[in-house]
Design an enzyme around this catalytic site. Structure first.
Site, PDB file in Angstrom:
ATOM      1  N   HIS A  14       9.043 -11.572  -5.864  1.00 23.09           N
ATOM      2  CA  HIS A  14       9.763 -12.403  -7.352  1.00 23.09           C
ATOM      3  C   HIS A  14       8.185 -12.975  -7.126  1.00 23.09           C
ATOM      4  CE1 HIS A  14      13.955 -12.994  -8.746  1.00 23.09           C
ATOM      5  NE2 HIS A  14      13.484 -12.308  -8.642  1.00 23.09           N
ATOM      6  N   ASP A  15       7.619 -13.168  -5.527  1.00 25.39           N
ATOM      7  CA  ASP A  15       6.320 -13.431  -6.057  1.00 25.39           C
ATOM      8  C   ASP A  15       5.393 -12.508  -6.230  1.00 25.39           C
ATOM      9  OD1 ASP A  15       3.198 -15.033  -5.369  1.00 25.39           O
ATOM     10  OD2 ASP A  15       4.324 -15.632  -3.339  1.00 25.39           O
ATOM     11  N   PHE A  66      -0.532 -10.894  -5.884  1.00 27.41           N
ATOM     12  CA  PHE A  66      -0.782 -11.265  -4.323  1.00 27.41           C
ATOM     13  C   PHE A  66       0.296 -11.909  -3.961  1.00 27.41           C
ATOM     14  CE2 PHE A  66      -5.144 -11.364  -6.340  1.00 27.41           C
ATOM     15  CZ  PHE A  66      -5.681 -10.139  -5.893  1.00 27.41           C
ATOM     16  N   ASP A  98       1.311 -15.521  -3.333  1.00 24.73           N
ATOM     17  CA  ASP A  98       0.282 -16.453  -3.678  1.00 24.73           C
ATOM     18  C   ASP A  98       0.956 -17.554  -3.859  1.00 24.73           C
ATOM     19  OD1 ASP A  98       1.471 -15.331  -6.070  1.00 24.73           O
ATOM     20  OD2 ASP A  98      -1.065 -15.142  -6.899  1.00 24.73           O
ATOM     21  N   SER A 152       3.229 -17.618  -6.581  1.00 22.90           N
ATOM     22  CA  SER A 152       3.597 -18.159  -8.329  1.00 22.90           C
ATOM     23  C   SER A 152       4.574 -18.286  -8.471  1.00 22.90           C
ATOM     24  CB  SER A 152       2.980 -16.117  -8.818  1.00 22.90           C
ATOM     25  OG  SER A 152       3.350 -15.822  -8.266  1.00 22.90           O
ATOM     26  N   ARG A 189      12.714 -16.293 -13.178  1.00 19.81           N
ATOM     27  CA  ARG A 189      14.081 -16.117 -13.188  1.00 19.81           C
ATOM     28  C   ARG A 189      14.963 -17.147 -11.658  1.00 19.81           C
ATOM     29  NH1 ARG A 189      10.607 -10.290 -10.687  1.00 19.81           N
ATOM     30  NH2 ARG A 189       9.215 -12.532 -10.367  1.00 19.81           N
ATOM     31  N   GLU A 238      18.585 -17.661 -11.389  1.00 21.16           N
ATOM     32  CA  GLU A 238      19.546 -15.426 -11.364  1.00 21.16           C
ATOM     33  C   GLU A 238      20.441 -16.239 -10.871  1.00 21.16           C
ATOM     34  OE1 GLU A 238      18.681 -11.367 -10.723  1.00 21.16           O
ATOM     35  OE2 GLU A 238      19.391 -13.012  -8.966  1.00 21.16           O
ATOM     36  N   HIS A 258      19.167  -5.275  -2.559  1.00 23.05           N
ATOM     37  CA  HIS A 258      20.983  -4.854  -3.635  1.00 23.05           C
ATOM     38  C   HIS A 258      21.267  -4.014  -3.018  1.00 23.05           C
ATOM     39  CE1 HIS A 258      18.458  -4.948  -8.143  1.00 23.05           C
ATOM     40  NE2 HIS A 258      18.326  -6.110  -7.143  1.00 23.05           N
TER      41      HIS A 258
END
Length: 694
Positions: free
Chosen positions: A200-201, A272, A274, A276, A341, A344, A437
């Site tokens: 996810h980053d 990156f 980073d 996020s 997300r 989630e 998954h």
């Protein structure tokens, strides 16, 4: 040309408006289907929305031109072949797509990364930044060469065979019951969750903004009408409701491609590593999740609830939040973080919470050391440390467990920043990294202080935990979840046990509406993204390309499975990348097969070598700071930011309580003294001696 552009803008704007109104109406009427949950998690926001809308303007303009110029099916070339350079420029400018080509002015001197990832590479300032197209390692494979996904037209042959329905492949190859899963004997569930955290980053493919317009009937009509690309049920499917029913599927949002006009998907976050997930990938988001009241560099926290005195993530500020529908009496909205997300699943929300607390903890500690620092400096320095922690844990602790003996083959030791390496996430990686998954368990367990099941809250079926932040707020906070992740084994990928029933039939099934099938979604997504088939990627990686059942049996080490694949696809060339890659036998000691090892290893090497702010790059941290950072682990971060008192030294490995656990006091902590500013006179002297050395 201009009238087509203006008509296209109107059509797209109307579709967007309808989609928004329809979701709002659903929330007001308190009905939400699984697609609404998926949309909430992947809805384009901020600058992403403008970027996606511009691409929709462009695509719709080309469609209208095609109709107006009466280019029938007999016309072999594309509309774009009829446009000259000037006309293409007009389209690009009038749709707003020219932002892709505009140059970005970067500051001459910078010590911190931008939120968007822009200017990381000084030569090509957009490389790795958010809201750009994924990189293509192989040319796109579309049915019409431009944008139509393979498998969209019935009866079309590829390499002499039709493509099977993805749901049929899922039923016959991916599906495994919840009960008979094989546990990974070496790795804990933290391993699975960290994979998603890092994923996810570095990538987010939002859904097309127009896809939820009720006018489109994505849920009722089974035909391909972009952006609807529904997943048809095979006739013998146990879950088919009516003869013509299908599972809704919305195409990924595209991004302007003013050079070739081929459909490319957008990565809404910076490539990156980073953090996020914590800080966001665009400035407006980054600003909105900071504490705006005291300007001390802290992140905003929840104002309504705490977790036994510790901070929780803030809530979304909209009154009608989809998360409320997972338990109306609790009335708890979705969390808000750097990544949409965040809610989630519960494990993901727990990691978000831990790193939010870590940022705020670092800010307070650094403020004690350097009372003269202002809020911005405290925020940036803390962010820089959080990023380093995530990079270090990923490369030192996570990837070697994933790639085992092949780690050094794909990711050799660090030898410094290389501005010629493109760190952009590749389109194929965004699919390949979904290998995780197959290591998801069907239940979420929560444990108390003595690592015993937490009463009736202990074993919750996975599908009842999607988008359910109320379970964190009302059922004991994040500690029980983290204890469960640490003690539970990950699910082991076995060729006859790929995806648990919870994900294969009940994804986002919070209400009684039919849940989605994650395996089918992954394969349909690969086709939507124009990814070539299995053998093309084997060739890209320098691996053999099996042509018949015997050769394929050898690759899979399983003749029964090879036969099943061949019956479905006719040739290994046609196999969808995701299912072909996860079905390969694991490399020795690793957790992926040879094809995934190549794609994942290549991507992570590019992410490191193409990052000008990589934590080990000389000059990013001082040698003393590096020494301090190297001592810490994910266990440190958990001990520092939860009420958990006992922890294993390595949380990625399977550990049983109490024998493999130590007291948190025995875990190395981050010594922040190397971050204390030196008195002025000393710094001046050091600067002089540095100049002399140069």
């Amino acid at each position: 040309l201009l009238s087509s552009i203006s008509e296209a803008r109107q059509l797209v704007d109307t579709a967007y408006l309808h989609a928004r109104k329809s979701l709002k109406r659903n929330l007001e009427e308190k009905v939400a289907n699984p697609m609404n949950f998926l949309k909430h998690l992947k809805d384009p926001v901020g600058r992403t929305r403008s970027a996606v809308r511009a691409a929709d303007y462009l695509e719709t303009t080309l469609k209208l031109l095609k109709i107006k110029l009466h280019l029938s099916g007999k016309w072999r070339s594309n509309v774009t072949d009829l446009l000259d350079r000037k006309q293409k420029e007009v389209i690009s400018k009038e749709t707003g797509c020219d932002y892709q080509i505009r140059s970005i002015k970067c500051p001459n001197h910078d010590i911190y990364r931008t939120i968007t990832g822009e200017c990381n590479n000084r030569k090509h300032s957009h490389l790795g930044s958010s809201n750009r197209a994924f990189a293509r390692w192989l040319p796109a494979a579309y049915e019409d060469g431009v944008s139509v996904p393979r498998g969209a037209s019935e009866g079309k042959l590829y390499n002499g065979f039709p493509l099977p329905l993805v749901r049929k492949v899922s039923n016959e190859i991916a599906h495994t019951a919840n009960e008979n899963i094989t546990q990974d004997q070496e790795l804990s569930l933290v391993f699975m969750h960290w994979g998603q955290w890092v994923n996810h980053d570095i990538d987010l493919t939002p859904s097309s903004g127009a896809g939820f317009s009720p006018e489109l009937h994505c849920e009722t009509d089974c035909a391909f009408k972009s952006p609807c690309f529904p997943i048809k049920f095979p006739p013998d499917d146990p879950r088919m409701l009516r003869s013509n029913s299908c599972m809704p599927f919305i195409q990924s949002a595209s991004v302007c491609n003013p050079r070739t006009f081929t459909r490319e998907q957008i990565n809404a976050v910076s490539s990156f590593i980073d953090a996020s997930t914590v800080y966001g990938s665009e400035d407006s988001v980054a600003k909105s999740i900071r504490n705006q009241t005291d300007h001390l560099g802290l992140m905003a926290v929840n104002q309504n609830f705490t977790d036994a005195g510790l901070e929780l993530l803030p809530f979304e500020n909209n009154t009608k939040s989809i998360c409320v529908l997972t338990n109306e009496s609790m009335n708890i909205p979705c969390f808000k973080a750097g990544d949409k997300r965040v809610t989630e699943n519960l494990g993901l929300s727990a990691l978000h919470t831990v790193f939010l607390r870590e940022h705020n903890r670092l800010v307070s500690e650094l403020r004690k050391l350097n009372p003269h620092w202002d809020g911005e400096k405290l925020y940036q320095e803390s962010r820089k440390i959080v990023v380093a922690i995530i990079q270090m844990i990923t490369y030192r602790d996570y990837l070697p467990l994933l790639l085992a003996e092949e780690t050094s083959k794909w990711i050799p030791s660090y030898s410094g920043y290389n501005e010629n390496v493109d760190p952009t996430i590749s389109n194929v990686f965004s699919l390949a990294f979904r290998f995780g998954h197959v290591s998801v368990r069907p239940f979420v367990s929560r444990l108390d202080d003595s690592f015993q099941p937490l009463g009736s809250f202990s074993n919750v079926p996975l599908h009842l935990t999607f988008c359910a932040p109320w379970r964190i707020i009302m059922e004991g906070g994040i500690d029980p979840l983290i204890r469960g992740m640490v003690v539970d084994h990950a699910k082991l990928m076995k060729q006859n046990q790929l995806l648990v029933e919870e994900l294969q039939n009940h994804l986002f099934e919070q209400t009684e509406v039919m849940g989605l099938d994650l395996a089918a979604l992954n394969m349909q997504r690969g086709r939507d993204h124009g990814l070539p088939g299995y053998n093309a990627w084997r060739r890209f990686c320098g691996l053999s390309q099996p042509q018949n059942i015997d050769e394929f049996s050898e690759v899979l080490g399983n003749s029964k499975l090879a036969k099943k694949f061949m019956e479905l696809y006719g040739t290994p060339d046609n196999i969808d990348l995701w299912i072909g890659a996860v079905a390969e036998p694991l490399i020795p000691q690793g957790r992926v097969g040879p094809l995934l090892a190549c794609i994942i290893g290549t991507q992570f090497r590019n992410l490191r070598d193409g990052d000008r702010f990589w934590w080990e790059k000389p000059g990013v941290f001082t040698p003393q700071q590096l020494h301090a950072l190297r001592k810490i682990s994910l266990s440190t971060v958990i001990c520092d930011n939860t009420h958990i008192k006992n922890i294993p030294r390595d949380v990625f490995k399977v550990n049983s309580y109490p024998e493999n656990f130590v007291d948190c006091h025995e875990i190395d902590t981050l010594d922040l003294s190397p971050w204390k500013d030196k008195p002025e006179s000393v710094t001046k002297g050091m600067q002089l001696s540095n100049v002399c050395q140069r």
